[in-house]
Design a protein around this motif. Structure first.
Motif, short mmCIF file in Angstrom:
data_model
loop_
_atom_site.label_atom_id
_atom_site.label_comp_id
_atom_site.label_asym_id
_atom_site.label_seq_id
_atom_site.Cartn_x
_atom_site.Cartn_y
_atom_site.Cartn_z
N ALA A 203 -20.47 -2.94 -22.36
CA ALA A 203 -20.81 -4.14 -21.58
C ALA A 203 -22.16 -4.73 -21.99
O ALA A 203 -22.41 -5.92 -21.79
CB ALA A 203 -20.83 -3.81 -20.09
N THR A 206 -21.80 -7.74 -24.30
CA THR A 206 -20.90 -8.84 -23.93
C THR A 206 -21.62 -10.01 -23.29
O THR A 206 -20.98 -10.92 -22.76
CB THR A 206 -19.83 -8.32 -22.96
N SER A 209 -20.59 -12.10 -20.15
CA SER A 209 -19.29 -11.63 -19.68
C SER A 209 -19.31 -10.16 -19.27
O SER A 209 -18.26 -9.56 -19.09
CB SER A 209 -18.23 -11.84 -20.78
N ALA A 210 -20.49 -9.57 -19.13
CA ALA A 210 -20.58 -8.15 -18.80
C ALA A 210 -19.86 -7.84 -17.50
O ALA A 210 -19.16 -6.82 -17.37
CB ALA A 210 -22.04 -7.72 -18.71
N VAL A 213 -16.17 -7.65 -18.03
CA VAL A 213 -15.78 -6.44 -18.75
C VAL A 213 -15.73 -5.26 -17.80
O VAL A 213 -14.78 -4.46 -17.82
CB VAL A 213 -16.75 -6.17 -19.91
N HIS A 232 -15.20 -13.77 -25.02
CA HIS A 232 -16.58 -13.85 -24.58
C HIS A 232 -17.48 -13.96 -25.79
O HIS A 232 -17.07 -13.75 -26.95
CB HIS A 232 -16.95 -12.60 -23.77
N GLU A 233 -18.72 -14.30 -25.53
CA GLU A 233 -19.73 -14.24 -26.58
C GLU A 233 -20.31 -12.84 -26.63
O GLU A 233 -20.30 -12.11 -25.64
CB GLU A 233 -20.85 -15.25 -26.30
N ILE A 234 -20.81 -12.46 -27.81
CA ILE A 234 -21.45 -11.14 -27.93
C ILE A 234 -22.94 -11.33 -28.16
O ILE A 234 -23.37 -12.28 -28.83
CB ILE A 234 -20.82 -10.29 -29.05
N THR A 245 -11.59 -9.63 -27.16
CA THR A 245 -11.57 -8.18 -27.03
C THR A 245 -10.33 -7.73 -26.30
O THR A 245 -9.96 -8.30 -25.26
CB THR A 245 -12.82 -7.68 -26.28
N MET A 264 -11.62 -5.76 -31.37
CA MET A 264 -12.41 -6.98 -31.22
C MET A 264 -12.20 -7.86 -32.46
O MET A 264 -12.33 -7.39 -33.59
CB MET A 264 -13.90 -6.66 -31.04
#
Length: 645
Positions: A203, A206, A209-210, A213, A232-234, A245, A264
């Motif tokens: 997480a 992410t 978007s944590a 997740v 999501h963006e990383i 993902t 991913m």
């Protein structure tokens, strides 16, 4: 030879030749199973099982051409009594469950000891087989088992390489969400090393978007969801990446999660392309909706109208609310609707991909317009037919312009043809006239010279004969001159008629008598009635009869009959002969200028003058073809004028 034993038969299927050879040898040495064949992929296995119908099939999972999971149901279909045992280097329980669901009787791992393989296979059959004694080969070569395990370890390592060298990011994640194993592709996405990822909560990478997740992990652990996909963006890379993902649990035999498998994939470029496509579609939609010169709209697969642009409303007259949902046949004339032409257009468009035509279409107010129509089949990304795109343009003005241009071109072509014909006729006329003049002029000149030089030397009957020839040639010249003058006046519409009451019967009688004098011995007959009065020019009527009689004498077969009689309100003058008549191909051009001279001599003006003079008197001239015993005849019809008219 030892006693034969009725052992279960087995087919070994594996893409690695060394594994097939090893397993085959160990099963043979066990003396408990009869290996009857081997295959390198699922497709070969299906055909082999169909032929051999073995008791067992030991089936690998990962193979080229056709893998084990795809081949499994086909094998059972080909030989329902065969038991299939899956044999794989993958240790995930999910694979075993899938194999069982497809009909496998057991799932064995390649890491198991080969000493137990035969017993495990017999156990699948439920058979109570005796334990075979240790073979001499094993006794003499105690290192053989180590060699076997080395080969299997090498085979298992191939599966680990799939994980390490995969083109998408992969990782094993604990149930608490920490990464315990990752491949190089996943590390490259985060711009980190593989070691830097191990032990770190997923997480943390992410970004915004944590929370999503963590919620997904909770759903998996609670059994609410088996597979979760998140876009999501990383966090971490210098350039933000958009990824997709996928998280899925690896379950034990009790269907409980052991760990999570993560994949991913970088979808940054794909999402950018989709966004650009969306913007492009928005621009296109705005373009379609605002175009006014073209009616652009969508049809369902059945032909129902699903969209409507400004051009469609302007061209057809319907608003979107009035027309959407109706069948597009409403735009066609009734006769095309009855013949199901609109439906035929859709059939052709579906067959060929598109259909185009021009034809009449109907507006809301009932008026018709000439339209260019293009119908294109529309399919979605999966190739499924979802409807038709229809583009209609009102081209009535263009059609009228083209028709006018075609009419002008046709008129010009016809005028050119007429000019060409006139030029040819004039050239022909000059040649024919010169020919017609040559004989009488030659006779007159030659006779005059002979009489002037040899008058006293000639006998009286010779002088009379020469003088008669001069008179005949002079008459021929007078007739030719009269025809030329008359044709010229007719062409220039300068012909003047001196109208009076004329007895047509007397005109015919006089013409026949004159012909009898100029053609002594020729059979020329007059057959006339009395009181056949018309209002006409006596000289021109005589010219009509003279031309017809002269034509019959020149081109027909005696006897020549000239008749005049009353038929209703008309006077008919007919001249016939005993010949076969005019050839059919000449009939259409008999009364045209210069037409007959090409085939049979003469100027080709005689019959032309006959018809034109007849029409000037309110009548007409025709040719009546032979019928039965009746000969062909040239006929002139003139309106009858009673004596007191």
């Amino acid at each position: 030879m030892g006693e034969e034993r009725n052992r279960p038969t087995i087919v070994v299927v594996d893409d690695a030749a060394e594994v097939r050879a090893l397993v085959r040898a160990r099963l043979r040495l066990s003396d408990k199973l009869d290996v009857v064949g081997g295959a390198a992929n699922g497709a070969e296995a299906v055909e082999l099982v169909r032929q051999l119908r073995p008791t067992l099939v030991l089936l690998d999972v990962s193979m080229p051409v056709m893998d084990g999971l795809e081949a499994l149901p086909l094998i059972l279909e080909a030989s329902p009594g065969t038991r299939v045992v899956m044999y794989s280097g993958f240790q995930e329980q999910g694979l075993a469950h899938r194999a069982m669901a497809l009909g496998a009787s057991a799932f064995l791992e390649k890491s198991m000891a080969l000493d137990d393989l035969a017993e495990d296979l017999l156990a699948v059959l439920g058979a109570d087989a005796p334990v075979a004694p240790t073979s001499p080969l094993e006794t003499q070569h105690p290192a053989a088992d180590d060699l076997d395990r080395s080969i299997l370890r090498e085979h298992l390592e191939r599966f680990r390489e799939v994980f390490e060298d995969a083109a998408i990011g992969m990782a094993t994640v604990t149930l608490a969400g920490q990464i315990v194993r990752a491949n190089r592709t996943l590390a490259a996405l985060f711009e980190l090393s593989v070691d830097d990822l191990v032990g770190v909560p997923f997480a943390d990478f992410t970004a915004a978007s944590a929370t999503a997740v963590r919620a997904a992990l909770a759903d998996i652990l609670a059994g609410r969801r088996r597979v979760v996909k998140i876009e999501h963006e990383i966090a971490g890379p210098a350039v933000p990446l958009q990824v997709r993902t996928t998280l899925a649990p690896v379950l034990d035999s009790n269907d409980r999660p052991l760990y999570l498998f993560l994949q991913m994939e970088d979808v940054t470029a794909q999402r950018g392309a989709e966004e650009e496509l969306r913007r492009s579609e928005d621009r296109f939609r705005l373009l379609v909706e605002t175009v006014e010169d073209y009616a652009i709209f969508m049809l369902s697969p059945e032909g129902l109208i699903e969209s409507w642009n400004a051009g469609a409303q302007r061209t057809k007259g319907y608003t979107a609310d009035e027309i959407i949902g109706q069948h597009f046949r409403v735009f066609y004339p009734p006769e095309l609707q009855e013949s199901q032409h609109p439906e035929h257009e859709l059939v052709m468009a579906l067959r060929d991909g598109h259909y185009e035509e021009e034809g009449w279409r109907v507006r809301k107010d009932g008026t018709q317009f000439w339209a260019n129509v293009v119908i294109t089949t529309v399919r979605n990304g999966d190739g499924r037919h979802v409807g038709f795109a229809k583009v209609t343009r009102d081209v009535s003005e263009r059609r009228a312009m083209l028709q006018e241009r075609e009419a002008t071109s046709a008129a010009l072509t016809a005028a050119n043809a007429r000019l060409q014909q006139v030029a040819e006729d004039q050239a022909h006329f000059l040649a024919v006239t010169a020919h017609e003049l040559r004989t009488p002029v030659g006779v007159l000149g030659g006779t005059a010279d002979t009489l002037a030089a040899h008058w006293a030397d000639l006998e009286e009957d010779e002088r009379d004969e020469l003088l008669a020839g001069m008179s005949s040639s002079a008459g021929r010249l007078r007739r030719l001159l009269a025809d030329l003058l008359t044709a010229s006046r007719l062409q220039s519409s300068a012909l003047q008629l001196d109208l009076a009451a004329v007895d047509v019967g007397a005109v015919v009688d006089t013409s026949v008598a004159t012909a009898q004098r100029t053609h002594p011995g020729a059979a020329i007959i007059a057959d006339t009635e009395r009181d056949l009065v018309v209002q006409g020019d006596g000289q021109r009527l005589a010219q009509i009869v003279d031309n017809l009689v002269s034509n019959a004498l020149a081109h027909g077969v005696p006897p020549v009959v000239a008749s005049a009689r009353r038929i209703g309100d008309e006077i008919e003058v007919a001249v016939s002969d005993a010949g076969p008549g005019v050839q059919p191909e000449m009939s259409e051009r008999l009364f045209e200028r210069f037409s007959t001279g090409r085939a049979a001599g003469g100027t080709g003006l005689g019959l032309y003058i006959v018809r034109q003079l007849a029409r000037a008197h309110g009548g007409d001239a025709t040719y009546r073809r032979p019928e039965g015993s009746e000969p062909g005849a040239f006929v002139v019809l003139l309106p009858h004028s009673p004596p007191n008219a």
